[in-house]
Scaffold this motif. Structure first.
Motif, PDB file in Angstrom:
ATOM      1  N   ARG A 149       0.809  -1.214   0.000  1.00  0.00           N
ATOM      2  CA  ARG A 149       0.000   0.000   0.000  1.00  0.00           C
ATOM      3  C   ARG A 149       0.848   1.272   0.000  1.00  0.00           C
ATOM      4  O   ARG A 149       0.337   2.366  -0.227  1.00  0.00           O
ATOM      5  CB  ARG A 149      -0.949   0.008   1.203  1.00  0.00           C
ATOM      6  CG  ARG A 149      -0.269   0.077   2.558  1.00  0.00           C
ATOM      7  CD  ARG A 149      -1.303   0.128   3.683  1.00  0.00           C
ATOM      8  NE  ARG A 149      -0.687   0.125   5.003  1.00  0.00           N
ATOM      9  CZ  ARG A 149      -0.463  -0.960   5.726  1.00  0.00           C
ATOM     10  NH1 ARG A 149      -0.812  -2.136   5.235  1.00  0.00           N
ATOM     11  NH2 ARG A 149       0.091  -0.891   6.919  1.00  0.00           N
ATOM     12  N   HIS A 150       2.153   1.154   0.320  1.00  0.00           N
ATOM     13  CA  HIS A 150       3.045   2.314   0.333  1.00  0.00           C
ATOM     14  C   HIS A 150       3.988   2.261  -0.875  1.00  0.00           C
ATOM     15  O   HIS A 150       4.251   1.200  -1.447  1.00  0.00           O
ATOM     16  CB  HIS A 150       3.868   2.337   1.618  1.00  0.00           C
ATOM     17  CG  HIS A 150       3.046   2.427   2.862  1.00  0.00           C
ATOM     18  ND1 HIS A 150       2.342   3.557   3.215  1.00  0.00           N
ATOM     19  CD2 HIS A 150       2.801   1.517   3.849  1.00  0.00           C
ATOM     20  CE1 HIS A 150       1.712   3.353   4.361  1.00  0.00           C
ATOM     21  NE2 HIS A 150       1.977   2.117   4.761  1.00  0.00           N
ATOM     22  N   ASP A 151       4.524   3.428  -1.239  1.00  0.00           N
ATOM     23  CA  ASP A 151       5.503   3.484  -2.329  1.00  0.00           C
ATOM     24  C   ASP A 151       6.827   2.871  -1.901  1.00  0.00           C
ATOM     25  O   ASP A 151       7.555   2.305  -2.723  1.00  0.00           O
ATOM     26  CB  ASP A 151       5.726   4.937  -2.758  1.00  0.00           C
ATOM     27  CG  ASP A 151       4.455   5.561  -3.318  1.00  0.00           C
ATOM     28  OD1 ASP A 151       3.685   4.825  -3.962  1.00  0.00           O
ATOM     29  OD2 ASP A 151       4.228   6.762  -3.099  1.00  0.00           O
ATOM     30  N   SER A 152       7.163   3.015  -0.625  1.00  0.00           N
ATOM     31  CA  SER A 152       8.382   2.410  -0.096  1.00  0.00           C
ATOM     32  C   SER A 152       8.169   2.051   1.360  1.00  0.00           C
ATOM     33  O   SER A 152       7.310   2.631   2.046  1.00  0.00           O
ATOM     34  CB  SER A 152       9.577   3.354  -0.253  1.00  0.00           C
ATOM     35  OG  SER A 152       9.375   4.556   0.455  1.00  0.00           O
ATOM     36  N   LEU A 153       8.950   1.084   1.827  1.00  0.00           N
ATOM     37  CA  LEU A 153       8.855   0.608   3.202  1.00  0.00           C
ATOM     38  C   LEU A 153      10.213   0.729   3.875  1.00  0.00           C
ATOM     39  O   LEU A 153      11.238   0.361   3.296  1.00  0.00           O
ATOM     40  CB  LEU A 153       8.423  -0.864   3.238  1.00  0.00           C
ATOM     41  CG  LEU A 153       6.944  -1.210   3.030  1.00  0.00           C
ATOM     42  CD1 LEU A 153       6.768  -2.726   3.014  1.00  0.00           C
ATOM     43  CD2 LEU A 153       6.083  -0.608   4.120  1.00  0.00           C
ATOM     44  N   ILE A 154      10.196   1.258   5.108  1.00  0.00           N
ATOM     45  CA  ILE A 154      11.393   1.267   5.943  1.00  0.00           C
ATOM     46  C   ILE A 154      11.079   0.424   7.171  1.00  0.00           C
ATOM     47  O   ILE A 154      10.187   0.756   7.956  1.00  0.00           O
ATOM     48  CB  ILE A 154      11.804   2.694   6.351  1.00  0.00           C
ATOM     49  CG1 ILE A 154      12.131   3.528   5.118  1.00  0.00           C
ATOM     50  CG2 ILE A 154      13.017   2.651   7.285  1.00  0.00           C
ATOM     51  CD1 ILE A 154      12.524   4.962   5.433  1.00  0.00           C
ATOM     52  N   LEU A 155      11.778  -0.676   7.294  1.00  0.00           N
ATOM     53  CA  LEU A 155      11.555  -1.609   8.390  1.00  0.00           C
ATOM     54  C   LEU A 155      12.720  -1.485   9.364  1.00  0.00           C
ATOM     55  O   LEU A 155      13.869  -1.749   9.000  1.00  0.00           O
ATOM     56  CB  LEU A 155      11.449  -3.040   7.863  1.00  0.00           C
ATOM     57  CG  LEU A 155      10.508  -3.245   6.658  1.00  0.00           C
ATOM     58  CD1 LEU A 155      10.587  -4.675   6.154  1.00  0.00           C
ATOM     59  CD2 LEU A 155       9.075  -2.870   7.020  1.00  0.00           C
ATOM     60  N   VAL A 156      12.426  -1.074  10.596  1.00  0.00           N
ATOM     61  CA  VAL A 156      13.470  -0.850  11.595  1.00  0.00           C
ATOM     62  C   VAL A 156      13.329  -1.894  12.692  1.00  0.00           C
ATOM     63  O   VAL A 156      12.296  -1.968  13.366  1.00  0.00           O
ATOM     64  CB  VAL A 156      13.369   0.570  12.204  1.00  0.00           C
ATOM     65  CG1 VAL A 156      14.511   0.805  13.190  1.00  0.00           C
ATOM     66  CG2 VAL A 156      13.389   1.628  11.111  1.00  0.00           C
ATOM     67  N   GLY A 157      14.350  -2.739  12.856  1.00  0.00           N
ATOM     68  CA  GLY A 157      14.281  -3.806  13.853  1.00  0.00           C
ATOM     69  C   GLY A 157      15.529  -3.856  14.711  1.00  0.00           C
ATOM     70  O   GLY A 157      16.636  -3.576  14.242  1.00  0.00           O
ATOM     71  N   GLY A 158      15.332  -4.193  15.968  1.00  0.00           N
ATOM     72  CA  GLY A 158      16.449  -4.358  16.887  1.00  0.00           C
ATOM     73  C   GLY A 158      16.490  -5.773  17.422  1.00  0.00           C
ATOM     74  O   GLY A 158      15.507  -6.243  18.019  1.00  0.00           O
ATOM     75  N   GLY A 159      17.605  -6.508  17.208  1.00  0.00           N
ATOM     76  CA  GLY A 159      17.705  -7.880  17.700  1.00  0.00           C
ATOM     77  C   GLY A 159      16.666  -8.779  17.071  1.00  0.00           C
ATOM     78  O   GLY A 159      16.464  -8.795  15.850  1.00  0.00           O
TER      79      GLY A 159
END
Length: 699
Positions: free
Chosen positions: A411-421
């Protein structure tokens, strides 16, 4: 189909607004002195007794909404309109602020929270007005100020009852109410916590005020009184003692550091409900009945699902002390990215269930389902030891999967996935879902940036799970994936790799009782859940009417005595449980019989899996080893990944660099500090195109 869904949706909105209107008016003098007597003429019949008014006004509408929502969710289909609605919801749910101790609060959450607090203040004000200016009850011949003090304690208990009308909605895992507003049971646990804190505080004040009042009027023994024709004080005292134990052990210091204590104490909720309902009586019970009724339907269906032993196919022991467990599932089982699965291993604990993130995609992997488990805490450490030992089978039961009703990753033009551990694990399912959607050439895929922070170098092995082992280069050719990995506690790549850090794959022998994971009520789960809700509630109304008319009413009329106050409440709870048991069991067994042929094929498939011996292989390309298997996906990860040592990601810079995209979806999962930092950046207003969503493992 669209017109029917619109009509159903409009009807649910009207019913909900009417239900909320009754909650607003029920504390007013107008409702008490004028509306109640008139309504009682028609609703408090010989078939329902004094609970008739509340049953019709506050129970029936919400139960009807629950049934309609099953129809609505069953007919829901992904369309362009649905995708547009998702975007609007994201704008409405943008982060407002990060508030301690509440955490990340959206504008919508803040607005509804303020409205709910306003409702509590409104109710208390009206109740106190009735007590102080309309009818101040002073049966104990106490001083006026003492009577007012008692009235304050009584009315604040009434207000706590408002919280109980909503308390169990957030913890109903197969809820049909939460998906209507885009929520899941996991994402709404915080509302259960907020409501629990408020209600326990109000009930504690209610209890303390009465103890002080009884001490002032030399009636402390009233604490242990059990009046057969009125409120049972002893039941209220017992409920409060249980409530305080549950409240204290649910505080973060206990819940996170002594989970077992929190878990076992919280199982007392059944006793709490029993004594609470005995204390308030059947009329007040009908005010809060819908959320408790729906919760117990969900709880019993989960029990039925958990009685089956699940086929565990294999386990991968990662160098980062993580486990990937792969289960067999029926092809018809569909779930969305970021879903979770609850696991129960009797050999570790007879009672404990723990949720874990699903990393597989139901559209990409038709016959298997995988979860990742991090070794932390006593339960997971014992599981890790079990898996690592020389065993060829393990008894596991499952509940779920549970997740969003719909999840449009494109649904978005781009995705930023931020994950820790281990916070990276929900995004593995998101990426795999994108791989599945890439098979459709007409689907426009967003550009994906995965930003992940790990403490140690060997934790990078989690990235090996992004692509399934049988994926081909053509399957990932359209996926534009970039990975920025940060190793925060090491300055450079280790020169050697310990032998015990190699990835191990263990295969388990199928057992006769093993079966694949399947929906508890079959493929049309929501539709059959609606049948369970409707049939059990109608049966409940009929049984209550029969018992009241032919057992309770004759005693009241013929003996001249008032039927026992506590027994009325017990009848409601008993008949409710009986109806849930009968209806759920019949539908479950009926669906099981209909799916018998499919179950035979699934079991045949489970039993035919060849058992393989445990194998060891290099942990990942990060350790500098060559793979014996197809290396295309792993080479793709190598090419897409940049590893940074001795530093943390500059999240502000990373997010603002995405300003060129028209619509950027930002998802974060990891430590509390990381989630809050990303939320503050997205809510700053400096970048208008960022749409934020947080996934939390802890409450």
């Amino acid at each position: 189909m669209g017109n029917m869904r619109s009509v159903v949706k409009m009807l649910m909105v009207v019913l909900f607004l009417g239900w909320m209107f009754i909650w607003i008016m029920i504390s007013t003098n107008l409702f008490k002195s004028k509306w109640t007597p008139e309504l009682a003429k028609y609703l408090n019949t010989t078939y329902f007794g004094p609970q008739g008014t509340n049953l019709v006004l506050l129970t029936v509408p919400m139960m009807f909404i629950a049934v309609l929502s099953c129809v609505y969710l069953h007919t829901q289909k992904k369309s362009t309109q649905t995708q547009r609605e998702c975007k609007v919801k994201k704008k409405m749910g943008r982060v407002m602020m990060v508030m301690n101790p509440l955490g990340i609060v959206t504008a919508t959450e803040l607005a509804f929270s303020l409205l709910f607090v306003a409702l509590l203040v409104w109710a208390l004000s009206n109740y106190l007005y009735i007590s102080y200016h309309v009818s101040l009850h002073n049966h104990d011949n106490a001083k006026i100020w003492q009577a007012k003090f008692r009235a304050f304690g009584l009315r604040i208990g009434y207000v706590g009852h408002y919280c109980w009308a909503f308390l169990f909605f957030p913890v109903t895992r197969t809820s049909t109410i939460l998906p209507l507003v885009g929520l899941t049971s996991e994402s709404s646990i915080k509302y259960h916590i907020w409501l629990g804190h408020i209600s326990n505080f109000l009930f504690l004040v209610h209890t303390v005020v009465f103890l002080i009042y009884w001490a002032m009027t030399n009636q402390l023994m009233e604490t242990f009184a059990w009046n057969p024709t009125y409120v049972s004080n002893l039941a209220g005292t017992i409920a409060m003692v249980i409530g305080i134990a549950m409240w204290v052990t649910s505080l973060p210091s206990y819940r996170r550091k002594k989970f077992e204590l929190f878990f076992y104490t919280h199982q007392l909720y059944g006793l709490y409900i029993i004594f609470y309902v005995i204390h308030v009586g059947d009329s007040w019970f009908c005010m809060i009945l819908p959320n408790i009724f729906l919760f117990f339907i969900d709880r019993y269906l989960r029990f039925l699902q958990s009685t089956k032993r699940t086929r565990l196919v294999s386990a991968r022991i990662l160098p980062s002390d993580n486990l990937e467990l792969t289960f067999s599932k029926t092809p018809g089982l569909q779930y969305t990215p970021t879903s979770i699965l609850f696991l129960h291993v009797p050999s570790i604990s007879k009672l404990q269930w723990h949720p874990f993130t699903i990393t597989s995609s139901s559209n990409l992997e038709k016959d298997t389902l995988s979860v990742v488990i991090r070794k932390q805490g006593s339960w997971t450490q014992k599981l890790y030891t079990h898996i690592s030992s020389f065993i060829d089978s393990l008894e596991v039961s499952t509940e779920g999967p549970y997740g969003p009703n719909s999840f449009d990753v494109s649904r978005h033009d781009s995705l930023i996935l931020v994950g820790g551990g281990s916070g990276v694990t929900p995004f593995i399912s998101v990426i795999r879902e994108l791989i599945s959607q890439s098979q459709n050439q007409s689907t426009k895929l967003p550009d994906v940036l995965l930003v992940c922070a790990f403490k140690h170098y060997h934790d990078l092995a989690l990235l090996d799970l992004i692509f399934p082992s049988d994926i081909s280069v053509s399957d990932i050719s359209r996926l534009n994936l970039r990975i920025e990995a940060y190793v925060t506690r090491e300055d450079k790549k280790p020169e050697t790799t310990d032998a015990h850090k190699l990835l191990q794959t263990k295969w388990f022998k199928p057992q006769p009782l093993d079966s694949p994971i399947s929906p508890v009520l079959g493929p049309n789960n929501f539709l059959w859940l609606g049948v369970v809700i409707l049939s059990s509630f109608v049966m409940f109304l009929l049984l209550i009417a029969i018992v009241t008319r032919y057992y309770v009413y004759p005693i009241d009329r013929n003996t001249g005595k008032i039927y026992n106050f506590s027994y009325r409440a017990l009848w409601d709870m008993f008949l409710g449980c009986v109806c849930i048991f009968i209806s759920s069991s019949i539908v479950f067994l009926w669906r099981k019989k209909q799916n018998k042929e499919g179950d035979k094929e699934s079991k045949k498939q489970v039993q035919s899996v060849d058992f393989q011996t445990p194998t060891s292989s290099p942990g990942s390309w990060f350790h500098g080893h060559e793979r014996e298997l197809e290396s295309v996906p792993y080479q793709s990860i190598v090419q897409a990944t940049s590893v940074h040592f001795g530093s943390k990601p500059n999240l502000k810079k990373i997010l603002f660099e995405a300003e060129g995209s028209e619509d950027v979806g930002v998802m974060v999962c990891g430590p509390r500090k990381m989630r809050h930092e990303v939320a503050k950046i997205c809510s700053s207003g400096l970048a208008k195109n960022l749409h934020f969503e947080a996934i939390s493992f802890n409450w």
